[in-house]
Structures are given as C-alpha cells and as structure tokens.
Motif scaffolding. Structure first.
Motif, PDB file in Angstrom:
ATOM      1  N   TYR A   1       0.828  -1.206   0.000  1.00 13.36           N
ATOM      2  CA  TYR A   1       0.000   0.000   0.000  1.00 13.36           C
ATOM      3  C   TYR A   1       0.862   1.255   0.000  1.00 13.36           C
ATOM      4  N   ASP A   2       1.952   1.250   0.769  1.00 11.48           N
ATOM      5  CA  ASP A   2       2.816   2.430   0.862  1.00 11.48           C
ATOM      6  C   ASP A   2       3.497   2.714  -0.469  1.00 11.48           C
ATOM      7  N   ILE A   3       4.024   1.654  -1.109  1.00 13.22           N
ATOM      8  CA  ILE A   3       4.674   1.848  -2.409  1.00 13.22           C
ATOM      9  C   ILE A   3       3.659   2.326  -3.449  1.00 13.22           C
ATOM     10  N   ALA A   4       2.469   1.721  -3.425  1.00 12.80           N
ATOM     11  CA  ALA A   4       1.444   2.104  -4.397  1.00 12.80           C
ATOM     12  C   ALA A   4       0.979   3.547  -4.197  1.00 12.80           C
ATOM     13  N   ARG A   5       0.866   3.984  -2.936  1.00 12.83           N
ATOM     14  CA  ARG A   5       0.357   5.334  -2.660  1.00 12.83           C
ATOM     15  C   ARG A   5       1.317   6.428  -3.105  1.00 12.83           C
ATOM     16  N   ARG A   6       2.552   6.079  -3.373  1.00 16.93           N
ATOM     17  CA  ARG A   6       3.504   7.088  -3.840  1.00 16.93           C
ATOM     18  C   ARG A   6       3.143   7.591  -5.228  1.00 16.93           C
ATOM     19  N   THR A   7       2.447   6.748  -5.989  1.00 18.59           N
ATOM     20  CA  THR A   7       2.107   7.130  -7.362  1.00 18.59           C
ATOM     21  C   THR A   7       0.625   6.960  -7.686  1.00 18.59           C
ATOM     22  N   MET A   8      -0.175   6.462  -6.726  1.00 19.48           N
ATOM     23  CA  MET A   8      -1.574   6.141  -7.010  1.00 19.48           C
ATOM     24  C   MET A   8      -2.505   6.807  -6.007  1.00 19.48           C
ATOM     25  N   SER A   9      -3.788   6.871  -6.381  1.00 21.63           N
ATOM     26  CA  SER A   9      -4.821   7.351  -5.471  1.00 21.63           C
ATOM     27  C   SER A   9      -5.136   6.274  -4.435  1.00 21.63           C
ATOM     28  N   ILE A  10      -5.939   6.631  -3.429  1.00 22.44           N
ATOM     29  CA  ILE A  10      -6.326   5.664  -2.406  1.00 22.44           C
ATOM     30  C   ILE A  10      -7.045   4.477  -3.037  1.00 22.44           C
ATOM     31  N   GLN A  11      -7.980   4.757  -3.967  1.00 18.75           N
ATOM     32  CA  GLN A  11      -8.753   3.682  -4.597  1.00 18.75           C
ATOM     33  C   GLN A  11      -7.858   2.740  -5.393  1.00 18.75           C
ATOM     34  N   ASP A  12      -6.924   3.304  -6.169  1.00 18.87           N
ATOM     35  CA  ASP A  12      -6.045   2.462  -6.977  1.00 18.87           C
ATOM     36  C   ASP A  12      -5.069   1.672  -6.102  1.00 18.87           C
ATOM     37  N   ALA A  13      -4.592   2.297  -5.023  1.00 18.92           N
ATOM     38  CA  ALA A  13      -3.697   1.590  -4.112  1.00 18.92           C
ATOM     39  C   ALA A  13      -4.438   0.470  -3.390  1.00 18.92           C
TER      40      ALA A  13
ATOM     41  N   LEU B   1      -6.737  -1.300  -4.651  1.00 15.00           N
ATOM     42  CA  LEU B   1      -6.830  -2.403  -5.602  1.00 15.00           C
ATOM     43  C   LEU B   1      -5.557  -3.247  -5.588  1.00 15.00           C
ATOM     44  N   GLN B   2      -4.406  -2.619  -5.327  1.00 11.27           N
ATOM     45  CA  GLN B   2      -3.154  -3.385  -5.239  1.00 11.27           C
ATOM     46  C   GLN B   2      -3.190  -4.367  -4.067  1.00 11.27           C
ATOM     47  N   LEU B   3      -3.831  -3.958  -2.955  1.00  7.29           N
ATOM     48  CA  LEU B   3      -3.999  -4.882  -1.836  1.00  7.29           C
ATOM     49  C   LEU B   3      -4.851  -6.085  -2.259  1.00  7.29           C
ATOM     50  N   GLY B   4      -5.851  -5.815  -3.093  1.00  5.06           N
ATOM     51  CA  GLY B   4      -6.672  -6.904  -3.607  1.00  5.06           C
ATOM     52  C   GLY B   4      -5.871  -7.865  -4.460  1.00  5.06           C
ATOM     53  N   TYR B   5      -4.931  -7.338  -5.243  1.00  5.89           N
ATOM     54  CA  TYR B   5      -4.101  -8.201  -6.085  1.00  5.89           C
ATOM     55  C   TYR B   5      -3.244  -9.153  -5.249  1.00  5.89           C
ATOM     56  N   ILE B   6      -2.814  -8.706  -4.061  1.00  2.00           N
ATOM     57  CA  ILE B   6      -2.054  -9.589  -3.175  1.00  2.00           C
ATOM     58  C   ILE B   6      -2.889 -10.812  -2.819  1.00  2.00           C
ATOM     59  N   GLY B   7      -4.175 -10.588  -2.517  1.00  2.00           N
ATOM     60  CA  GLY B   7      -5.061 -11.703  -2.218  1.00  2.00           C
ATOM     61  C   GLY B   7      -5.194 -12.659  -3.389  1.00  2.00           C
ATOM     62  N   VAL B   8      -5.308 -12.119  -4.599  1.00  2.00           N
ATOM     63  CA  VAL B   8      -5.415 -12.960  -5.794  1.00  2.00           C
ATOM     64  C   VAL B   8      -4.154 -13.802  -5.980  1.00  2.00           C
ATOM     65  N   CYS B   9      -2.986 -13.181  -5.778  1.00  2.00           N
ATOM     66  CA  CYS B   9      -1.714 -13.890  -5.953  1.00  2.00           C
ATOM     67  C   CYS B   9      -1.611 -15.085  -5.011  1.00  2.00           C
ATOM     68  N   GLN B  10      -2.180 -14.965  -3.813  1.00  2.00           N
ATOM     69  CA  GLN B  10      -2.117 -16.071  -2.859  1.00  2.00           C
ATOM     70  C   GLN B  10      -3.191 -17.118  -3.116  1.00  2.00           C
ATOM     71  N   PHE B  11      -4.325 -16.698  -3.679  1.00  2.00           N
ATOM     72  CA  PHE B  11      -5.427 -17.628  -3.872  1.00  2.00           C
ATOM     73  C   PHE B  11      -5.251 -18.509  -5.106  1.00  2.00           C
ATOM     74  N   VAL B  12      -4.709 -17.960  -6.174  1.00  2.00           N
ATOM     75  CA  VAL B  12      -4.598 -18.708  -7.435  1.00  2.00           C
ATOM     76  C   VAL B  12      -3.821 -20.019  -7.262  1.00  2.00           C
TER      77      VAL B  12
ATOM     78  N   ALA C   1     -13.572  -1.476  -2.553  1.00  2.00           N
ATOM     79  CA  ALA C   1     -13.049  -0.218  -2.012  1.00  2.00           C
ATOM     80  C   ALA C   1     -12.615   0.723  -3.128  1.00  2.00           C
ATOM     81  N   SER C   2     -12.083   0.149  -4.214  1.00  2.00           N
ATOM     82  CA  SER C   2     -11.674   0.993  -5.338  1.00  2.00           C
ATOM     83  C   SER C   2     -12.871   1.575  -6.072  1.00  2.00           C
ATOM     84  N   THR C   3     -14.055   0.979  -5.865  1.00  2.00           N
ATOM     85  CA  THR C   3     -15.267   1.425  -6.553  1.00  2.00           C
ATOM     86  C   THR C   3     -16.084   2.408  -5.709  1.00  2.00           C
ATOM     87  N   ILE C   4     -16.341   2.023  -4.428  1.00  2.00           N
ATOM     88  CA  ILE C   4     -17.213   2.848  -3.594  1.00  2.00           C
ATOM     89  C   ILE C   4     -16.485   3.455  -2.396  1.00  2.00           C
TER      90      ILE C   4
END
Length: 420
Positions: free
Chosen positions: A39-51, A53-64, A373-376
């Motif tokens: 989240y910290d790395i993402a927030r350097r270049t992204m909005s709260i909503q986009d950052a 979404l990066q947390l969500g991608y971590i979940g996907v990487c572990q679930f697949v 969270a990235s949507t609403i």
C-alpha cells in the motif's frame, strides 16, 4: 470426553504446537509488513482507490496457487507422509522470508517482488493447510481432539497477536528486521516438525486411480451437508466481512495511526481470538455447538459494521477484538466438526477442500474488498461486507438445518464415507 488426557501430555503434540506457534508469528509478521509495503509503495504514485486495488491483487496472488493445487495437495496429504509435506511448506516460507529480507537489505523491494513472493506463500499455504490439519488427529486420542484444536488455535491466535505487533515494531527500526526474524522463526518451526515421530495411517486403495482419489474429497464434502454447511458458512461470511484486508488503508488514511498503529489494529482480532481459544482449552463447548457457531458469525458481521463507522482508535480496536473472538468460536466449532466427522483416510483431501474455502474467504475476500473499495471507497466497502455476513448467517439457518441441529462434538458411532 471429560476424562480425556490433555494434548500437551503427548510430546509429539508439544512439538507440533511449537512449530505452529513459531510459524504463525513469522507469517503474521510478514503479512503486516507486506501489506504495508504494497500500500505504501502504491500510494507514492496512485490514489487511495487504486492503491486499495493493489492490496486486492495480493489476495489474488495467494489464492490462485491454492485453487490450482487443491486436488493435488489433498491427495498428497492422504498418500505422502504429512510431516514431510508440512516441513517442505515451512521451508518454502523460510525461503520467501529470506528473499524479502535480502531485498529490504539492498533497498530494492518492488511491487513485483511482493506479488511474486505472495504467490509462493500461497503455494506453501496450499500444502501446509491439509498436512498440518491432518497431523493433529493422528497424534492425540479422538477424545482429546476438541481440546487439541483449541490449543492449536491458541498457537495460531497467539502468534497472530505477537506477529503483527512484532512486525510493525521491527519495521519501524529497519525494513530488513521483520523478514530476518521471520526467517529465523520458520527455521525453528522446521526443526520442531522434524521431531514429530511417524504415526500409523490408513493407506489409500492402490486400485483406485489418483484422479479418482483426488475428487473423492470434493464428493465427500458435497455429500456431507454438515461439513459443507460449516465450510461454506465461513467462506461467504469472511469473504463479505473481510475488514482486515483494508486495515492498511484505515491505518494510513482513516484513523491516521501509521505503521505501528497498523500493527495494533492487525493484532486486535487475534487478542480476542486468543482469549476465546484459551477459554475453550480449559472449558470446551459441549452443547448447542452448531447454533453457537452461527450466532458467532452474526456477531462477526455486526462488529465489522461498527468498525467501519468508527473513527476512534479504542473503539476500532474493541470492534476488531470482538470480531476476532466471534471468528475464533466459529473456527473452533467448524474445525472440531470437520475433524471428528471425517474418516482419517479422507482428512487430507477434505482438509484441502476446507483450505480452499478458507483461503477463498481470506484471499478472495481481500480481492473483493480491494475491488469494492476501489469502486465505492474503503469505509462503505467494510460496512457493506459486515451487513452481508449477517445476511449469510440468516440464509444458512434456513438452508443448512444440520448446522443448527448439531448439539455436541460426540463423534458418530460408525464413521464411514458416504456414497460417492
């Protein structure tokens, strides 16, 4: 079951418990730091909503990896020595921790590094889940199993209390330290697992094809409505009510408490869970276990809703502690019912299916929370998820009466596989 020996009277269980405790501290310490770094790395270049979404991608990487490996790891846990599977999984986690420690030491950690390591940790968890859950019933008598599950939960929840706080404190000192300490703890866990002695177990029918053996676990869960209801209730409740995935956002941008505050927030559910597990270790549930599990899931959802509205750190911590206590009650009942009502030669494969559902609730919950969270926005997403968890409980009361009718943990007189 009142006269059953305590699990700690068995040396194998003591080694098993220590291994689980050390590994959990390491895992939770890494989880808190990986989430914060993403989240910290993402927030350097992204909005709260986009950052988010990066947390969500971590979940996907572990679930697949878990989704892809479920049938294989369940079959392996029933065919290969479960101790060696658990050791291999812990060694992989050690390697992940050591790699992240090296990246942090060099100051070269990137989002790509974190996503790749998250995927490898998903592979380790896929193998560790059914192997570890299948070991406990073989090293203690059946009458001691509910207490063993409570003690195992104490190891998990105790580690989940210590790990996040330790990770946050160590990260504040040096980005390298939490990963280095985690690597050392995984080493301790590996050594303890090597001390667990071999145990007899039923062999799979060599005349049945491996593919047939793999899917038998899925068929068993589908046929046994008590097991199916217990596993699926956890899946949908935690999938919808996954507030913990949003904790880096709440720590940084809602409650404004920083990385150390994030460690406190992450540890709060484990404090409630550990206290509940400790209670069950000395005063196990005995009556109306199914109905109590469903009530706990409803409380879990309500606590999530209040947490979403809270802007006061003490109230937020209290909500998370209640949430953790309710989740622990649900886990205690679910794991006891599954282990007791599943034949030993099926435990690995049923455990793999259970791990898939649990990971679906956790990792996919992170992905769902990140996407929503990235949507609403993160706050409405958490509140909506808590409401959804309550609604799921109401539906499961109607759809799975076997759950609310489960009165005790007494195993059935004969435990046979249902027809496939």
């Amino acid at each position: 079951m009142s006269g059953a020996p305590h699990p700690f009277t068995f040396s194998d269980f003591r080694f098993y418990w220590t291994a689980r405790f050390a590994a959990t501290i390491a895992q939770m310490s890494m989880v808190i730091v990986v989430g914060w770094q993403v989240y910290d790395i993402a927030r350097r270049t992204m909005s709260i909503q986009d950052a988010a979404l990066q947390l969500g991608y971590i979940g996907v990487c572990q679930f697949v990896p878990l989704l892809a490996l479920t049938l294989l790891v369940g079959w392996a846990a029933d065919r290969v020595d479960r101790r060696w599977i658990a050791r291999g999984a812990v060694f992989l986690e050690f390697s992940c921790a050591a790699s992240l420690a090296w990246f942090a030491w060099e100051g070269t950690t990137t989002l790509t590094d974190l996503f790749v390591i998250a995927g490898l940790l998903g592979v380790a968890r896929a193998f560790a889940g059914p192997a570890l859950s299948g070991i406990a019933p073989n090293i203690v008598p059946a009458a001691s199993l509910p207490t063993a599950i409570a003690m195992s939960s104490i190891a998990w929840q105790g580690g989940a209390v210590i790990g996040p706080a330790l990770g946050g404190l160590l990260y504040a000192q040096s980005h390298f330290l939490p990963y280095a300490v985690s690597a050392g703890l995984f080493g301790v866990s590996f050594l303890c697992l090597t001390m667990v002695r071999p145990f007899p177990r039923k062999r799979l029918d060599s005349g049945v094809s491996p593919w047939r053996q793999m899917i038998e676990g899925v068929h068993y869960v589908r046929r046994n409505r008590l097991v199916l209801g217990a596993i699926s209730l956890d899946l949908f409740a935690v999938l919808l009510g996954g507030a913990t995935a949003m904790l880096p956002i709440f720590a940084r941008d809602v409650l404004m408490v920083g990385a150390e505050g994030l460690g406190e927030l992450r540890a709060a559910p484990a404090v409630g869970a550990a206290a509940t597990a400790l209670l069950f270790a000395f005063r196990p549930l005995k009556t109306n276990v199914g109905l109590k599990m469903m009530a706990a899931v409803a409380v879990f959802g309500l606590a999530t809703v209040i947490f979403g509205f809270s802007r006061w750190m003490p109230l937020s911590l209290a909500c998370l502690a209640v949430l953790g206590a309710a989740d622990m009650l649900s886990v205690y009942v679910r794991q006891s019912l599954i282990q007791i009502y599943t034949p030993d030669d099926m435990r690995g494969r049923v455990g793999a299916v259970s791990s898939l559902f649990i990971s679906g609730s956790n990792e996919l919950g992170e992905a769902e929370s990140g996407l929503l969270a990235s949507t609403i926005g993160p706050v409405p997403a958490v509140i909506a998820g808590g409401v959804g968890a309550v609604l799921v409980t109401v539906l499961w009361l109607k759809w799975f009466p076997e759950l609310k009718n489960a009165r005790t943990f007494e195993p059935p007189k004969t435990l046979e596989n249902p027809p496939l």
